[in-house]
Motif scaffolding. Structure first.
Motif, PDB file in Angstrom:
ATOM      1  N   THR A 137       0.980  -1.152   0.138  1.00  0.00           N
ATOM      2  CA  THR A 137       0.025   0.096  -0.046  1.00  0.00           C
ATOM      3  C   THR A 137       0.954   1.350   0.128  1.00  0.00           C
ATOM      4  OG1 THR A 137      -1.508  -1.365   1.470  1.00  0.00           O
ATOM      5  CG2 THR A 137      -1.986   1.292   1.101  1.00  0.00           C
ATOM      6  N   GLU A 138       0.876   2.213  -0.995  1.00  0.00           N
ATOM      7  CA  GLU A 138       1.476   3.304  -0.920  1.00  0.00           C
ATOM      8  C   GLU A 138       0.511   4.594  -0.358  1.00  0.00           C
ATOM      9  OE1 GLU A 138       4.292   3.177  -5.058  1.00  0.00           O
ATOM     10  OE2 GLU A 138       2.084   3.164  -5.319  1.00  0.00           O
ATOM     11  N   HIS A 139       1.172   5.512   0.381  1.00  0.00           N
ATOM     12  CA  HIS A 139       0.546   6.413   1.033  1.00  0.00           C
ATOM     13  C   HIS A 139       1.161   7.951   0.614  1.00  0.00           C
ATOM     14  CE1 HIS A 139      -0.497   3.222   3.653  1.00  0.00           C
ATOM     15  NE2 HIS A 139       0.948   2.733   4.104  1.00  0.00           N
ATOM     16  N   ASP A 140       0.302   8.709   0.774  1.00  0.00           N
ATOM     17  CA  ASP A 140       0.710  10.261   0.391  1.00  0.00           C
ATOM     18  C   ASP A 140       1.455  10.901   1.774  1.00  0.00           C
ATOM     19  OD1 ASP A 140      -1.446  10.755   1.937  1.00  0.00           O
ATOM     20  OD2 ASP A 140      -2.477  11.780   0.098  1.00  0.00           O
ATOM     21  N   SER A 141       1.500  10.395   2.698  1.00  0.00           N
ATOM     22  CA  SER A 141       1.932  10.861   3.989  1.00  0.00           C
ATOM     23  C   SER A 141       3.074  10.155   4.483  1.00  0.00           C
ATOM     24  CB  SER A 141       0.815  10.872   4.959  1.00  0.00           C
ATOM     25  OG  SER A 141       0.436   9.740   5.403  1.00  0.00           O
ATOM     26  N   VAL A 142       3.837  11.113   5.438  1.00  0.00           N
ATOM     27  CA  VAL A 142       4.814  10.309   6.305  1.00  0.00           C
ATOM     28  C   VAL A 142       4.737  11.211   7.816  1.00  0.00           C
ATOM     29  CG1 VAL A 142       6.725   9.905   4.544  1.00  0.00           C
ATOM     30  CG2 VAL A 142       6.323  12.068   5.348  1.00  0.00           C
ATOM     31  N   PRO A 143       5.406  10.554   8.609  1.00  0.00           N
ATOM     32  CA  PRO A 143       5.274  10.929  10.062  1.00  0.00           C
ATOM     33  C   PRO A 143       5.916  12.249  10.468  1.00  0.00           C
ATOM     34  CG  PRO A 143       5.731   8.637  10.251  1.00  0.00           C
ATOM     35  CD  PRO A 143       5.935   9.260   8.756  1.00  0.00           C
ATOM     36  N   TRP A 144       6.820  12.612   9.495  1.00  0.00           N
ATOM     37  CA  TRP A 144       7.500  13.830   9.769  1.00  0.00           C
ATOM     38  C   TRP A 144       7.506  14.831   8.604  1.00  0.00           C
ATOM     39  CZ3 TRP A 144       9.526   9.990   7.595  1.00  0.00           C
ATOM     40  CH2 TRP A 144      10.528  10.210   6.410  1.00  0.00           C
ATOM     41  N   TYR A 185       2.365  14.054   7.846  1.00  0.00           N
ATOM     42  CA  TYR A 185       2.587  15.160   6.913  1.00  0.00           C
ATOM     43  C   TYR A 185       2.423  14.692   5.589  1.00  0.00           C
ATOM     44  CZ  TYR A 185       4.850  17.790  10.865  1.00  0.00           C
ATOM     45  OH  TYR A 185       4.998  18.814  11.654  1.00  0.00           O
ATOM     46  N   ARG A 186       1.610  15.645   4.596  1.00  0.00           N
ATOM     47  CA  ARG A 186       1.529  15.518   3.386  1.00  0.00           C
ATOM     48  C   ARG A 186       1.851  16.725   2.683  1.00  0.00           C
ATOM     49  NH1 ARG A 186      -3.231  13.729   5.183  1.00  0.00           N
ATOM     50  NH2 ARG A 186      -2.775  11.559   4.306  1.00  0.00           N
ATOM     51  N   LEU A 187       2.090  16.606   1.246  1.00  0.00           N
ATOM     52  CA  LEU A 187       2.086  17.897   0.425  1.00  0.00           C
ATOM     53  C   LEU A 187       0.790  18.652   0.573  1.00  0.00           C
ATOM     54  CD1 LEU A 187       3.533  16.702  -3.050  1.00  0.00           C
ATOM     55  CD2 LEU A 187       5.030  17.637  -0.881  1.00  0.00           C
ATOM     56  N   THR A 188       1.057  20.044   0.887  1.00  0.00           N
ATOM     57  CA  THR A 188       0.143  20.858   0.965  1.00  0.00           C
ATOM     58  C   THR A 188      -0.621  21.054  -0.336  1.00  0.00           C
ATOM     59  OG1 THR A 188       1.459  22.260   2.768  1.00  0.00           O
ATOM     60  CG2 THR A 188      -0.374  23.274   1.628  1.00  0.00           C
ATOM     61  N   ASP A 189       0.017  21.035  -1.385  1.00  0.00           N
ATOM     62  CA  ASP A 189      -0.649  21.334  -2.777  1.00  0.00           C
ATOM     63  C   ASP A 189      -0.283  20.074  -3.672  1.00  0.00           C
ATOM     64  OD1 ASP A 189      -1.450  22.589  -4.940  1.00  0.00           O
ATOM     65  OD2 ASP A 189       0.665  22.947  -5.840  1.00  0.00           O
ATOM     66  N   ARG A 190      -1.467  19.455  -3.927  1.00  0.00           N
ATOM     67  CA  ARG A 190      -1.534  18.158  -4.602  1.00  0.00           C
ATOM     68  C   ARG A 190      -0.545  17.146  -4.134  1.00  0.00           C
ATOM     69  NH1 ARG A 190       1.268  20.211  -9.282  1.00  0.00           N
ATOM     70  NH2 ARG A 190       2.036  21.980  -7.956  1.00  0.00           N
ATOM     71  N   PRO A 191      -1.331  16.799  -3.040  1.00  0.00           N
ATOM     72  CA  PRO A 191      -0.582  15.476  -2.517  1.00  0.00           C
ATOM     73  C   PRO A 191      -0.651  14.300  -3.251  1.00  0.00           C
ATOM     74  CG  PRO A 191      -2.560  16.053  -1.422  1.00  0.00           C
ATOM     75  CD  PRO A 191      -2.167  17.169  -2.078  1.00  0.00           C
ATOM     76  N   PRO A 221       4.109   9.568  -3.988  1.00  0.00           N
ATOM     77  CA  PRO A 221       4.138   8.380  -3.003  1.00  0.00           C
ATOM     78  C   PRO A 221       5.200   8.665  -1.923  1.00  0.00           C
ATOM     79  CG  PRO A 221       5.547   7.904  -4.892  1.00  0.00           C
ATOM     80  CD  PRO A 221       4.939   9.293  -5.113  1.00  0.00           C
ATOM     81  N   ALA A 222       4.684   9.005  -0.744  1.00  0.00           N
ATOM     82  CA  ALA A 222       5.565   9.555   0.395  1.00  0.00           C
ATOM     83  C   ALA A 222       5.969   8.595   1.343  1.00  0.00           C
ATOM     84  CB  ALA A 222       4.825  10.530   1.388  1.00  0.00           C
ATOM     85  N   SER A 223       5.360   7.247   1.412  1.00  0.00           N
ATOM     86  CA  SER A 223       5.653   6.056   2.311  1.00  0.00           C
ATOM     87  C   SER A 223       4.691   4.860   1.480  1.00  0.00           C
ATOM     88  CB  SER A 223       5.313   6.371   3.652  1.00  0.00           C
ATOM     89  OG  SER A 223       4.011   6.558   3.993  1.00  0.00           O
ATOM     90  N   MET A 271       4.969  20.724   3.096  1.00  0.00           N
ATOM     91  CA  MET A 271       4.177  19.748   3.588  1.00  0.00           C
ATOM     92  C   MET A 271       3.486  20.401   4.765  1.00  0.00           C
ATOM     93  SD  MET A 271       6.626  16.385   3.593  1.00  0.00           S
ATOM     94  CE  MET A 271       5.499  15.114   2.967  1.00  0.00           C
ATOM     95  N   THR A 272       2.120  19.870   5.143  1.00  0.00           N
ATOM     96  CA  THR A 272       1.243  20.346   6.005  1.00  0.00           C
ATOM     97  C   THR A 272       0.956  19.209   7.035  1.00  0.00           C
ATOM     98  OG1 THR A 272       0.456  22.011   4.791  1.00  0.00           O
ATOM     99  CG2 THR A 272      -1.103  21.438   6.334  1.00  0.00           C
ATOM    100  N   LEU A 273       0.812  19.514   8.247  1.00  0.00           N
ATOM    101  CA  LEU A 273       0.486  18.310   9.096  1.00  0.00           C
ATOM    102  C   LEU A 273      -1.090  18.228   9.393  1.00  0.00           C
ATOM    103  CD1 LEU A 273       1.172  16.386  11.413  1.00  0.00           C
ATOM    104  CD2 LEU A 273       0.769  18.435  13.227  1.00  0.00           C
ATOM    105  N   ASP A 274      -1.431  16.783   9.090  1.00  0.00           N
ATOM    106  CA  ASP A 274      -3.024  16.589   9.166  1.00  0.00           C
ATOM    107  C   ASP A 274      -3.010  15.937  10.663  1.00  0.00           C
ATOM    108  OD1 ASP A 274      -5.205  15.187   9.233  1.00  0.00           O
ATOM    109  OD2 ASP A 274      -4.861  14.048   7.564  1.00  0.00           O
ATOM    110  N   GLU A 275      -3.679  16.736  11.480  1.00  0.00           N
ATOM    111  CA  GLU A 275      -3.977  16.552  12.786  1.00  0.00           C
ATOM    112  C   GLU A 275      -4.558  15.425  13.140  1.00  0.00           C
ATOM    113  OE1 GLU A 275      -2.609  17.979  15.261  1.00  0.00           O
ATOM    114  OE2 GLU A 275      -2.122  20.153  14.290  1.00  0.00           O
ATOM    115  N   GLU A 276      -5.491  14.890  12.213  1.00  0.00           N
ATOM    116  CA  GLU A 276      -6.024  13.580  12.461  1.00  0.00           C
ATOM    117  C   GLU A 276      -5.469  12.431  12.507  1.00  0.00           C
ATOM    118  OE1 GLU A 276     -10.080  11.115  11.027  1.00  0.00           O
ATOM    119  OE2 GLU A 276      -9.752  13.219  10.188  1.00  0.00           O
TER     120      GLU A 276
END
Length: 288
Positions: free
Chosen positions: A245-252, A268-274, A278-280, A259-264
């Motif tokens: 499974t590829e994800h668009d986010s990473v823990p730092w 972190y994922r790209l703020t613009d067009r995440p 493929p971040a992780s 990148m912007t932190l998703d509080e939920e």
């Protein structure tokens, strides 16, 4: 370069800084709390009740403690004695019976005296410190019992290939796709090796990713491993791929300024067009 000595010193110097910035107070305040990394993969990882679990490259043990809280009989392994000291301290404070072993990954079968496990777990930011992904896969396979599972969550090799750049001019494709980053904007560029190289990338970084204190041993040696290289190494080591499974986010904040932190999710994922990065990824494989 003796990469093991260099990286051991680097992680020894990071350990006390990370112990102050890894959310340990939250883990100790709530005996059911999990690290953000393990919590992210909980739907895929599930309960570990009654299973013997090995956490390779466990660092200061926050994810290791979380695996224990999911019911596993957990052993953590790391090359850094300072990291293991922090991990043992955390386990003791949490009242968790976790066994810790000091060893580099390639020496793990000998250090563990022939023990085998139901689950071999590797958390994010680990395999990039190893020069050969094939040797890593062989070790993982050797440590698994028949029917056992390898579980890895890792930064995507595309992310590890990327750096932040400021564009000097508009890309030609922006004429047809106006949302493409224009001149003067920050963007991620593939400037570092994607495929495994014989020689490491050597970095000199005065600060670590968690905490503002200076590290006393700032030099580190890293390697990237392409996705096909990772999967092929596992297959050749006799494992069967069961999920990827590829994800668009990473823990730092891996790409500062982008990148912007998703509080939920706590990631972190790209703020613009995440969707463009493929971040992780999370990968599982079993030993027949």
């Amino acid at each position: 370069m003796d990469y093991l000595a260099v990286n051991r010193a680097n992680w020894d110097s990071r350990a006390p800084i990370h112990a102050r910035n890894y959310g340990i107070d939250r883990l100790l305040a709530d005996p059911s709390a999990l690290s953000d990394v393990v919590r992210f993969d909980l739907p895929r990882l599930g309960r570990l009740d009654g299973l013997d679990v090995l956490h390779l490259q466990c660092h200061i043990g926050t994810d290791t403690l979380s695996l224990h809280r999911l019911g596993g009989r957990v052993t953590g392994l790391d090359l850094s004695p300072a990291s293991l000291a922090e991990a043992r301290k955390l386990a003791g404070q949490a009242g968790a019976a976790i066994d810790y072993v000091e060893s580099d990954v390639y020496s793990a079968p000998e250090a563990l005296a022939g023990r085998s496990f139901d689950v071999v777990y590797t958390g994010i930011g680990a395999i990039g410190w190893l020069p050969s992904i094939r040797r890593w896969a062989e070790v993982a396979s050797a440590l698994l019992r028949p029917g056992g599972q390898l579980f890895i969550r890792e930064g995507h090799p595309v992310l590890w290939s990327s750096i932040v750049v400021r564009l000097g001019e508009d890309p030609e494709d922006r004429v047809q796709q106006p949302w493409v980053t224009g001149a003067g904007g920050l963007s991620a560029a593939l400037e570092l090796p994607y495929f495994e190289q014989a020689e490491p990338l050597v970095w000199h970084e005065e600060h670590t990713y968690a905490g503002d204190d200076l590290v006393s041993s700032p030099e580190a040696a890293e390697w990237n491993h392409g996705m096909a290289e990772i999967i092929t190494a596992l297959l050749e080591a006799g494992l069967q791929l069961t999920s990827l499974t590829e994800h668009d986010s990473v823990p730092w904040e891996a790409l500062p300024g982008l990148m912007t932190l998703d509080e939920e999710s706590g990631e972190y994922r790209l703020t613009d067009r995440p969707e463009r990065l493929p971040a992780s990824y999370t990968l599982t494989a079993t030993k027949p």
